[in-house]
Design a protein around this motif. Sequence first.
Motif, mmCIF file in Angstrom:
data_model
loop_
_atom_site.group_PDB
_atom_site.id
_atom_site.type_symbol
_atom_site.label_atom_id
_atom_site.label_comp_id
_atom_site.label_asym_id
_atom_site.label_seq_id
_atom_site.Cartn_x
_atom_site.Cartn_y
_atom_site.Cartn_z
ATOM 1 N N GLU A 201 0.827 -1.218 0.000
ATOM 2 C CA GLU A 201 0.000 0.000 0.000
ATOM 3 C C GLU A 201 0.859 1.265 0.000
ATOM 4 N N LYS A 202 2.004 1.227 0.664
ATOM 5 C CA LYS A 202 2.888 2.401 0.655
ATOM 6 C C LYS A 202 3.442 2.649 -0.740
ATOM 7 N N ASP A 203 3.764 1.576 -1.447
ATOM 8 C CA ASP A 203 4.254 1.731 -2.818
ATOM 9 C C ASP A 203 3.150 2.261 -3.731
ATOM 10 N N LYS A 204 1.940 1.784 -3.534
ATOM 11 C CA LYS A 204 0.811 2.297 -4.314
ATOM 12 C C LYS A 204 0.625 3.800 -4.082
ATOM 13 N N ALA A 205 0.723 4.213 -2.823
ATOM 14 C CA ALA A 205 0.574 5.629 -2.501
ATOM 15 C C ALA A 205 1.676 6.456 -3.148
ATOM 16 N N TYR A 206 2.894 5.923 -3.151
ATOM 17 C CA TYR A 206 4.015 6.625 -3.797
ATOM 18 C C TYR A 206 3.735 6.801 -5.289
ATOM 19 N N TRP A 271 16.749 4.461 -8.521
ATOM 20 C CA TRP A 271 15.584 3.569 -8.608
ATOM 21 C C TRP A 271 14.878 3.433 -7.267
ATOM 22 N N LYS A 272 13.593 3.688 -7.266
ATOM 23 C CA LYS A 272 12.734 3.336 -6.146
ATOM 24 C C LYS A 272 12.314 1.885 -6.351
#
Length: 471
Positions: A201-206, A271-272
């Motif tokens: 979910e944190k990656d989605k928010a990013y 890269w993230k």
Amino acid sequence: MALLRNNGELFTERRGIIDAVFSSFGKSDHGSRVLRRGRRFGRITKHRLSHWIFLLTALLSILLTVYGLKMFFQAKMESRFSIPHNQQEEHNHHENIVVADDGKPPPKGKRRKHFPCEVGLLESVDGLVEPKNYMNFTWFSLEYIDHEEKTSQIDLFEPRFGGHQTLEERENSFYAQNQTLCCGFVKGPPGYPSTGFDLNEKDKAYMFRCKIAVSSCIFGSSDFLRRPTSRLISQYSKDNVCFVMFLDDQTLSKLSSEGNSPDERGYIGLWKIVVVKNLPYEDMRRTGKVPKFLSHRLFPNSRYSIWLDSKMRLNSDPMLIIEYFLWRRKAEYAISNHYDRHNVWEEVLQNKRLNKYNHTAIDEQFNFYQSDGLPKFDPSNLNNPLPSYVPEGSLIIRAHTPMSNLFSCLWFNEVDRFTSRDQLSFAYTYLKLRRMNPERSLQLYMFKDCERRSLVKLFRHRAVPSPPEIA
């Protein structure tokens, strides 16, 4: 009496006889002349003999040196360009291809070489401004199917990431109009397991916050991690562009064992790192098409995106790339042509020659396309809608417009329905979209492959890709 030597000296008795002979010669004038001529002749002969011996020795040394150097460099070149046994067949076939980037065949018997060419990028991002009304392309509303209900009471129903699109739904999806269509990320009814490509979910928010995205992926630990060349990326792009690398757990573990672990913020260089759980396909190549084609789904608020295959390193500023290939060309989708092949017929043949995929599946796809009007590429026809019907899809520059998003969904759906060899479906998808929307065209710019080579550095894959699927 035998002539004997001891440490290079004549024995005493033998020396005496020789001295007596020379003394007798010296007692007469004739003897003196003969002796003098003999000595003079001996000196001349010795001199000439030494001269010729020196010349022959020098010549022999030169020949041996030249031959040795030749063998050394030959061995060096063979070692450098030697091809593993399992790649020899591919190498041989590539040497037989004669179609050039410009449509002209190379000289007979010579293998084509590919080089970068100049790209007129701006020198700096300073003062870079998006053109006014640039996004005023064809406008319509696209919605996406996010879940499916069971189509029958049979218990064999299995949710699919790409959905269960019927042929009628597929046909209607090619119209550039307000619609809801399959475009990946399709879930099943409640109670069914995820269809895959699950993200934190944190990656989605990013990714939700990204306005401009550069993305790539490595699945199945098939490549090394290639970081963008930081010194060639402007500070503006570093601050405003999301650089996202999608990995699976296997690849992340492999990279970490090699010293490429994400830092506390989740970055490796620029890269993230975004880890994908539950890959939607067993075929890693097909799984890689999800971030390649569906960047508008992964980055829903992004206006632009650049896709980069993991075998390449970005050596140019992304904002300058967008300015050159989209804004300056008034295009909403940019991709390069293939470096050797321009006709889908040739691409089909090459895929079968190199066993890139199951031959029956390739034939099924190609026959379907031919029956639906896929034409051959004619290099002599100046009215071709594209300079090539085969792309080199390792670099894609997109504006996230409705028409660009529709094309990406349609292309992905072909990969989901048929083979993962996206070069087989590119021309068909584009030409059918164009044919069914004569008043609404996708502004696609197909640039030269040599320009692509100027923007990126190409590397070899770490390992052989996943084996072809059995249809």
